[in-house]
Write an enzyme that holds these catalytic residues in place. Structure first.
Site, mmCIF file in Angstrom:
data_model
loop_
_atom_site.group_PDB
_atom_site.id
_atom_site.type_symbol
_atom_site.label_atom_id
_atom_site.label_comp_id
_atom_site.label_asym_id
_atom_site.label_seq_id
_atom_site.Cartn_x
_atom_site.Cartn_y
_atom_site.Cartn_z
ATOM 1 N N LYS A 186 0.855 -1.193 0.000
ATOM 2 C CA LYS A 186 0.000 0.000 0.000
ATOM 3 C C LYS A 186 0.878 1.225 0.000
ATOM 4 O O LYS A 186 1.999 1.200 0.536
ATOM 5 C CB LYS A 186 -0.903 0.007 1.237
ATOM 6 C CG LYS A 186 -2.018 1.037 1.219
ATOM 7 C CD LYS A 186 -3.096 0.761 0.188
ATOM 8 C CE LYS A 186 -4.277 0.082 0.735
ATOM 9 N NZ LYS A 186 -5.354 -0.273 -0.118
ATOM 10 N N SER A 224 -8.070 -5.950 -10.689
ATOM 11 C CA SER A 224 -6.718 -5.426 -10.960
ATOM 12 C C SER A 224 -5.812 -6.563 -11.447
ATOM 13 O O SER A 224 -4.999 -6.386 -12.357
ATOM 14 C CB SER A 224 -6.106 -4.836 -9.690
ATOM 15 O OG SER A 224 -6.436 -3.482 -9.555
HETATM 16 N N1 GLU Z 1 -7.082 -0.066 -3.307
HETATM 17 C C1 GLU Z 1 -7.866 -1.230 -3.555
HETATM 18 C C2 GLU Z 1 -7.924 -2.099 -2.322
HETATM 19 O O1 GLU Z 1 -7.747 -1.622 -1.223
HETATM 20 C C3 GLU Z 1 -7.420 -1.963 -4.807
HETATM 21 C C4 GLU Z 1 -6.019 -2.463 -4.793
HETATM 22 C C5 GLU Z 1 -5.558 -2.991 -6.142
HETATM 23 O O2 GLU Z 1 -6.348 -3.006 -7.059
HETATM 24 O O3 GLU Z 1 -4.391 -3.367 -6.216
HETATM 25 O O4 GLU Z 1 -8.237 -3.250 -2.373
#
Ligand code: GLU
Length: 432
Positions: free
Chosen positions: A122, A364
């Site tokens: 993250k 994704s």
């Molecule tokens: N930010 C999104 C999550 O917390 C997507 C993360 C991603 O697609 O890598 O799951």
């Protein structure tokens, strides 16, 4: 594009609600419990309780008034035993290193539960995109990529959108990365615009995943979707699409909220009207003469409560006052561990975030696969594969909960850590 169109639709402010005590502590406590149930030696917990790698960066950005402002940013990579790390980047004034570390850990669990060949990561930048111009946001996005470029990449760590970031920001980040590497690498980042190698169905993926989860719960609890009264906290990207899907299926969406407050109507809100008339910041409550505070909305009578905004909104302070039968966590970390214990006692089922909102990272992954293949799928195919993956993941967590006699949150942690622990063991990183 106007300045307003890039302003994120996710408009909830953390200051509106009770702040989450400490997300990293929340993560570590649940992790400890799950690894204890699996009889893992303490070195497994010691290894997984923090990210394997954590980078703190300073990003100097030239502002429109000619001054230079230095922004603070982070990238946490929780565990890369099963593959490259994966996770979004959030732009928010309240970002902290602790929060980014916890969110990276949750991404590892999400990827474990959904069986994706990734570990979790993250990123975050302390900033307030609502008060920045498009040009400033572009310079900040590009500066962040330059600052973290050595540790990210399509086979190392793949970023994506998160709170207050969107496909335009992904496009600038991709462009900056391509310049640094001197070749086209669409698999560096996901959540991109379609013309730059994005995937059909990525924008709606998180909401669709939540919807599929709710459909499974409706079968288990024997409550048809058409008979459900639903409160959704947050009318951002996830909440607004979800409201539309539920309305289309005949459910009564009785409450929604945005950064200014909440609205509640026991007869059901006219969701198409709200979608049509929201402003460019996603504000809908201004369409009503009477608003209630966000906290009050959570305590309103309904069958399903879906916190779809921010973390730490259901705590030991308000859990006892909830009047729903089911909580589906669409946001990351909306319910604290102590609150879940209180909800267990009231027989309120909580479907945890790391399962319920995994639709985003699942699609994704599909986007990254398509980039690697150079072959693109239809929206129907993306949806079909998303539904299949989230259904399997839900049933695994559900069976694990029954097997160990634990709630779905603990079961999700158990499912989430199995694969990274096994991969770490086989690599010789932990020995047992
Ligand atoms: N930010 C999104 C999550 O917390 C997507 C993360 C991603 O697609 O890598 O799951």
């Amino acid at each position: 594009m106007t300045n307003q169109s890039v302003k994120m639709k996710n408009t909830e402010s953390k200051k509106e609600v009770i702040a989450q005590d400490n997300p990293l502590k929340e993560f570590q406590e649940s992790l400890k419990e799950a690894s204890g149930i699996l009889n893992y030696p303490t070195e497994v917990f010691d290894f997984l309780k923090k990210p394997m790698r954590f980078l703190e960066v300073s990003i100097p950005v030239q502002m429109d008034d000619g001054t230079t402002k230095v922004f603070e940013g982070y990238r946490a990579q929780h565990n890369d035993a099963t593959g490259p790390t994966k996770g979004g980047i959030r732009f928010h004034p309240d970002v902290t290193p602790e929060e980014v570390k916890a969110l990276a850990g949750w991404m590892s669990l999400k990827c474990g539960i959904t069986d994706l060949p990734y570990g979790g990561a993250k990123g975050g930048i302390i900033c307030d995109p609502r008060n920045m111009s498009l040009q400033e946001l572009e310079r900040l996005s590009r500066g962040y990529v330059r600052a973290v470029s050595q540790i990210v990449g399509p086979t190392k760590d793949i970023p994506a959108p998160d709170m207050y970031t969107n496909s335009q920001i992904m496009a600038w980040m991709l462009d900056e990365y391509d310049h640094i590497r001197e070749f086209d690498s669409p698999g560096f980042i996901t959540g991109k615009p379609l013309v730059l190698g994005g995937s059909e169905g990525r924008e709606t993926a998180t909401s669709k995943g939540v919807l599929y989860t709710l459909q499974l719960v409706s079968e288990l609890k024997n409550i048809p979707i058409q008979d459900m009264r639903v409160v959704i906290q947050g009318f951002g990207n996830v909440g607004s699409y979800l409201a539309q899907y539920l309305y289309d299926l005949g459910a009564k969406v009785v409450g929604v909220s945005d950064v200014l407050g909440g609205v509640y109507d026991p007869n059901g809100l006219d969701i198409p009207y709200l979608l049509e008339n929201r402003d460019s910041f996603g504000i809908v409550t201004n369409l009503f003469t009477e608003k209630i505070p966000n906290q009050e909305l959570l305590e309103k009578e309904c069958d399903v409560l879906i916190p779809a905004a921010i973390g730490g909104v259901i705590t030991k302070h308000n859990a006892d006052r909830l009047k729903c039968k089911i909580v589906i966590e669409a946001a990351n970390g909306p319910t604290t561990k102590e609150a879940i214990k209180l909800l267990d006692k009231k027989d309120i089922l909580v479907v945890p975030d790391i399962l319920a909102n995994s639709g985003g990272v699942i699609v994704s992954y599909f986007e990254w696969c398509q980039n690697n293949q150079g072959y693109y799928w239809s929206e129907d195919l993306v949806d079909e594969r998303l539904k299949e993956k989230i259904t399997t993941s839900f049933l695994n967590v559900y069976h694990t909960a029954n097997h160990f006699g634990v709630n779905m949150k603990t079961a999700a942690y158990i499912e989430g850590i199995r694969k990274i622990t096994e991969a770490s063991r086989l690599r010789g990183w932990v020995r047992f």
